[in-house]
Design a protein around this motif. Structure first.
Motif, PDB file in Angstrom:
ATOM      1  N   PRO A 122       4.946 -15.037  -2.228  1.00 31.83           N
ATOM      2  CA  PRO A 122       6.350 -15.150  -2.642  1.00 31.83           C
ATOM      3  C   PRO A 122       7.306 -14.538  -1.622  1.00 31.83           C
ATOM      4  O   PRO A 122       6.899 -13.723  -0.797  1.00 31.83           O
ATOM      5  N   GLU A 123       8.571 -14.934  -1.692  1.00 27.09           N
ATOM      6  CA  GLU A 123       9.609 -14.400  -0.810  1.00 27.09           C
ATOM      7  C   GLU A 123       9.661 -12.872  -0.820  1.00 27.09           C
ATOM      8  O   GLU A 123       9.843 -12.239   0.202  1.00 27.09           O
ATOM      9  N   GLN A 124       9.531 -12.333  -2.015  1.00 24.25           N
ATOM     10  CA  GLN A 124       9.635 -10.873  -2.162  1.00 24.25           C
ATOM     11  C   GLN A 124       8.306 -10.229  -1.798  1.00 24.25           C
ATOM     12  O   GLN A 124       7.542  -9.817  -2.669  1.00 24.25           O
ATOM     13  N   THR A 125       8.036 -10.119  -0.501  1.00 20.33           N
ATOM     14  CA  THR A 125       6.704  -9.647  -0.115  1.00 20.33           C
ATOM     15  C   THR A 125       6.479  -8.186  -0.514  1.00 20.33           C
ATOM     16  O   THR A 125       5.356  -7.776  -0.746  1.00 20.33           O
ATOM     17  N   GLY A 126       7.579  -7.422  -0.581  1.00 21.90           N
ATOM     18  CA  GLY A 126       7.433  -6.019  -0.984  1.00 21.90           C
ATOM     19  C   GLY A 126       6.969  -5.908  -2.421  1.00 21.90           C
ATOM     20  O   GLY A 126       6.008  -5.199  -2.734  1.00 21.90           O
ATOM     21  N   HIS A 269      10.715  -9.986  16.800  1.00 22.41           N
ATOM     22  CA  HIS A 269      11.230 -11.323  16.541  1.00 22.41           C
ATOM     23  C   HIS A 269      11.958 -11.381  15.206  1.00 22.41           C
ATOM     24  O   HIS A 269      13.006 -11.990  15.064  1.00 22.41           O
ATOM     25  N   PHE A 270      11.381 -10.743  14.223  1.00 23.74           N
ATOM     26  CA  PHE A 270      11.953 -10.812  12.879  1.00 23.74           C
ATOM     27  C   PHE A 270      12.815  -9.608  12.543  1.00 23.74           C
ATOM     28  O   PHE A 270      13.244  -9.447  11.406  1.00 23.74           O
ATOM     29  N   GLY A 271      13.004  -8.747  13.528  1.00 24.81           N
ATOM     30  CA  GLY A 271      13.837  -7.569  13.280  1.00 24.81           C
ATOM     31  C   GLY A 271      13.274  -6.668  12.199  1.00 24.81           C
ATOM     32  O   GLY A 271      13.983  -6.236  11.287  1.00 24.81           O
ATOM     33  N   LEU A 272      11.990  -6.401  12.286  1.00 22.99           N
ATOM     34  CA  LEU A 272      11.335  -5.641  11.214  1.00 22.99           C
ATOM     35  C   LEU A 272      11.123  -4.171  11.561  1.00 22.99           C
ATOM     36  O   LEU A 272      10.361  -3.481  10.880  1.00 22.99           O
ATOM     37  N   GLU A 274      12.702  -1.519  11.119  1.00 27.79           N
ATOM     38  CA  GLU A 274      12.938  -0.561  10.036  1.00 27.79           C
ATOM     39  C   GLU A 274      11.766  -0.511   9.064  1.00 27.79           C
ATOM     40  O   GLU A 274      11.249   0.551   8.727  1.00 27.79           O
ATOM     41  N   ASP A 275      11.326  -1.710   8.636  1.00 30.90           N
ATOM     42  CA  ASP A 275      10.221  -1.767   7.673  1.00 30.90           C
ATOM     43  C   ASP A 275       8.978  -1.091   8.234  1.00 30.90           C
ATOM     44  O   ASP A 275       8.238  -0.436   7.526  1.00 30.90           O
ATOM     45  N   VAL A 276       8.767  -1.316   9.532  1.00 36.66           N
ATOM     46  CA  VAL A 276       7.550  -0.785  10.123  1.00 36.66           C
ATOM     47  C   VAL A 276       7.577   0.722  10.151  1.00 36.66           C
ATOM     48  O   VAL A 276       6.591   1.379   9.827  1.00 36.66           O
ATOM     49  N   SER A 277       8.734   1.292  10.520  1.00 41.00           N
ATOM     50  CA  SER A 277       8.695   2.744  10.602  1.00 41.00           C
ATOM     51  C   SER A 277       8.661   3.373   9.215  1.00 41.00           C
ATOM     52  O   SER A 277       8.329   4.539   9.085  1.00 41.00           O
ATOM     53  N   ALA A 278       8.958   2.585   8.180  1.00 39.53           N
ATOM     54  CA  ALA A 278       8.864   3.151   6.832  1.00 39.53           C
ATOM     55  C   ALA A 278       7.419   3.535   6.521  1.00 39.53           C
ATOM     56  O   ALA A 278       7.149   4.599   5.997  1.00 39.53           O
ATOM     57  N   SER A 279       6.464   2.685   6.827  1.00 40.50           N
ATOM     58  CA  SER A 279       5.075   3.065   6.622  1.00 40.50           C
ATOM     59  C   SER A 279       4.148   2.093   7.313  1.00 40.50           C
ATOM     60  O   SER A 279       4.493   0.934   7.552  1.00 40.50           O
ATOM     61  N   ALA A 280       2.960   2.585   7.633  1.00 42.91           N
ATOM     62  CA  ALA A 280       1.991   1.742   8.318  1.00 42.91           C
ATOM     63  C   ALA A 280       1.586   0.575   7.430  1.00 42.91           C
ATOM     64  O   ALA A 280       1.440  -0.557   7.871  1.00 42.91           O
ATOM     65  N   ILE A 281       1.384   0.879   6.177  1.00 44.36           N
ATOM     66  CA  ILE A 281       0.968  -0.155   5.242  1.00 44.36           C
ATOM     67  C   ILE A 281       2.061  -1.205   5.125  1.00 44.36           C
ATOM     68  O   ILE A 281       1.807  -2.401   5.131  1.00 44.36           O
ATOM     69  N   ILE A 286       3.632  -6.032   4.272  1.00 38.32           N
ATOM     70  CA  ILE A 286       4.921  -6.463   3.746  1.00 38.32           C
ATOM     71  C   ILE A 286       5.755  -7.136   4.839  1.00 38.32           C
ATOM     72  O   ILE A 286       6.186  -8.278   4.681  1.00 38.32           O
ATOM     73  N   ALA A 287       5.939  -6.431   5.965  1.00 38.52           N
ATOM     74  CA  ALA A 287       6.826  -6.959   6.992  1.00 38.52           C
ATOM     75  C   ALA A 287       6.260  -8.209   7.650  1.00 38.52           C
ATOM     76  O   ALA A 287       6.960  -9.213   7.802  1.00 38.52           O
ATOM     77  N   VAL A 288       4.989  -8.172   8.038  1.00 35.69           N
ATOM     78  CA  VAL A 288       4.411  -9.329   8.718  1.00 35.69           C
ATOM     79  C   VAL A 288       4.434 -10.583   7.823  1.00 35.69           C
ATOM     80  O   VAL A 288       4.898 -11.642   8.254  1.00 35.69           O
ATOM     81  N   PRO A 289       3.977 -10.496   6.575  1.00 37.88           N
ATOM     82  CA  PRO A 289       4.077 -11.692   5.725  1.00 37.88           C
ATOM     83  C   PRO A 289       5.514 -12.179   5.573  1.00 37.88           C
ATOM     84  O   PRO A 289       5.772 -13.382   5.602  1.00 37.88           O
TER      85      PRO A 289
END
Ligand code: PHE
Length: 442
Positions: A122-126, A269-272, A274-281, A286-289
């Motif tokens: 789904p769109e809401q990967t988080g 590429h996707f400007g992620l 921020e998401d990445v530095s939030a956590s490794a998981i 979440i970010a890659v999908p």
């Protein structure tokens, strides 16, 4: 006693050992740590650490395994006497502990793979990840993964572990290389590479970067808990062990490095960022999908390749973890292989259930057994081989490897350099336990 397993070929051993080493740590931990540790500054530190600490410890494990032809408990007793037998027991417990959370993460990976195949991410990967990472779905994915691992282990060293590794590892190398080529076509490739490969040297001297590189190297190379001892115990008596250790370490490091060539372009590429530095998981699940979804069908295809690669990497590592525990039961209590595999695997499957109910528990176990205890184990190994067993270790190393000067250097590293580096790393790994333990109660 039943006859011990043995590798069918040298390349079979190498692929199995590389399979044990290359895992979630390479494709998830490495890129994440690099993003936190100043990009290339971390990468350089990591290489240095692999060379001067990882490689000597890996060589020590191979030397112990081949010399004793025993699983870690009996092997350490043979090397350092009964007074260090507990170190072997600790190794087996650490293997048990790591697999109990590793299999949960492997389950998340399998679940996302399935979702990509069905086109059902789904769109809401988080929110999706929150739903699948804790609860009944996570338990089922974890248990199915454990079944697969138990199945391979009970088939034996040659017919199980080796056969699976010989098929899956080349497949994995191919998938990762294909992903790196794909990532290079993204418009984020330039800034991604730049971040990854241009060092921010101010981070180089932060203790967090240094100890992060050390802990990451230990986890990634599967050191400090007897996995490499166990695998090398199935080797025939001759052959060049430092050469094998070098090849294993190089392959593992290459995969981690190329993994970064996949991750960073995607993230930029996707400007992620921020998401990445939030956590490794968060980065991986979440970010890659989320990024891939915006690519439609092509993204779905890449998602399938990406999570297949992750699942293969996780599976072969999980196999090496269960082999440590099973081989200890086989050697210590004379159990049959399938009994050992089912009992040990079943117990680990049960022990993993809390992790499938709480991702914080997974994070805590990773920090405790996946970091602190591995580093502790490596420290003990270096001391045992460097101080209690150095003459025989040297003789065993020189069997099939005629470079006395390098053997002297190896012992020197084990006595002088490795213990100091690992003691410092251990201190910070223990300190790092605080925050993750606190997260459990929030
Ligand atoms: N090396 C594996 C990885 O990178 C994890 C692992 C650690 C496997 C210790 C076995 C023993 O994911």
């Amino acid at each position: 006693m039943a006859t011990r397993g043995a590798w069918g070929s040298n390349i079979g051993f190498i692929l199995a050992a590389v399979g044990g080493a290359v895992g979630l740590g390479n494709l998830w931990g490495f890129a994440y740590s690099a993003s936190q540790g100043g990009g290339a500054a971390f990468v350089v530190l990591y290489f240095v650490f692999v060379l001067f600490v990882g490689l000597p410890v890996l060589t020590a494990e191979l030397v112990i395994g081949r010399h004793t032809k025993r699983s870690p408990i009996a092997a350490l007793a043979a090397v350092g006497g009964d007074k260090v037998k507990w170190v072997g027991v600790l190794f087996v417990l650490v293997g048990f502990g790591i697999l109990s959370f590793y299999s949960v993460i492997m389950g998340w990976t399998g679940r996302l793979l399935l979702d990509f195949i069905r086109g059902a991410v789904p769109e809401q990967t988080g929110a999706h990840f929150a739903a699948i990472s804790e609860g009944p779905g996570a338990i089922v994915a974890h248990l199915l993964g454990m079944l697969l691992v138990i199945f391979v282990i009970s088939r034996g060293v040659q017919k199980g572990i080796e056969r699976v590794s010989v098929i899956l590892m080349p497949t994995l190398f191919f998938l990762i290389a294909a992903l790196a080529v794909w990532a290079s076509t993204l418009s984020g490739a330039g800034p991604g590479y730049a971040f990854y490969l241009q060092p921010d040297f101010s981070k180089l001297f932060e203790t967090q970067t240094i100890t992060g590189a050390a802990g990451q190297a230990f986890f990634s190379l599967s050191l400090g808990m007897g996995a490499m001892i166990t695998y090398s115990s199935y080797l025939p008596g001759k052959g060049n062990l430092p050469g094998k250790a070098g090849l294993i370490a190089l392959s593992d490091t290459m995969v981690a490095f190329v993994g970064g060539l996949v991750t960073f372009p995607v993230v930029f590429h996707f400007g992620l960022q921020e998401d990445v530095s939030a956590s490794a998981i968060g980065a991986l699940f979440i970010a890659v999908p989320r990024g891939l979804l915006s690519f439609g069908t092509a993204g779905q295809f890449v998602g399938i390749v990406f999570f297949s690669a992750l699942y293969i990497a996780a599976l072969t590592s999980a196999i090496s973890l269960l082999e440590v525990v099973s081989s200890a039961l086989i050697d210590s209590w004379g159990w049959t292989r399938s009994r050992a595999g089912w009992v040990a695997g079943g117990a680990i499957a049960l022990a993993g259930i809390p992790g499938a109910l709480s991702a914080d528990w997974v994070g805590f176990l990773f920090q405790l057994v996946g970091q602190a205890f591995l580093v502790f184990g490596g420290l003990l190994l270096a001391l045992i081989v460097g101080y209690l067993w150095k003459d025989q270790a040297r003789a065993e190393l020189l069997t099939g490897f005629d470079k006395p000067a390098l053997a002297t250097g190896w012992i020197w590293l084990l006595r002088r350099v490795v213990p100091v580096m690992l003691a410092v790393t251990l201190y910070f790994a223990v300190i790092g336990l605080g925050p993750v333990a606190r997260a459990l109660f929030e």
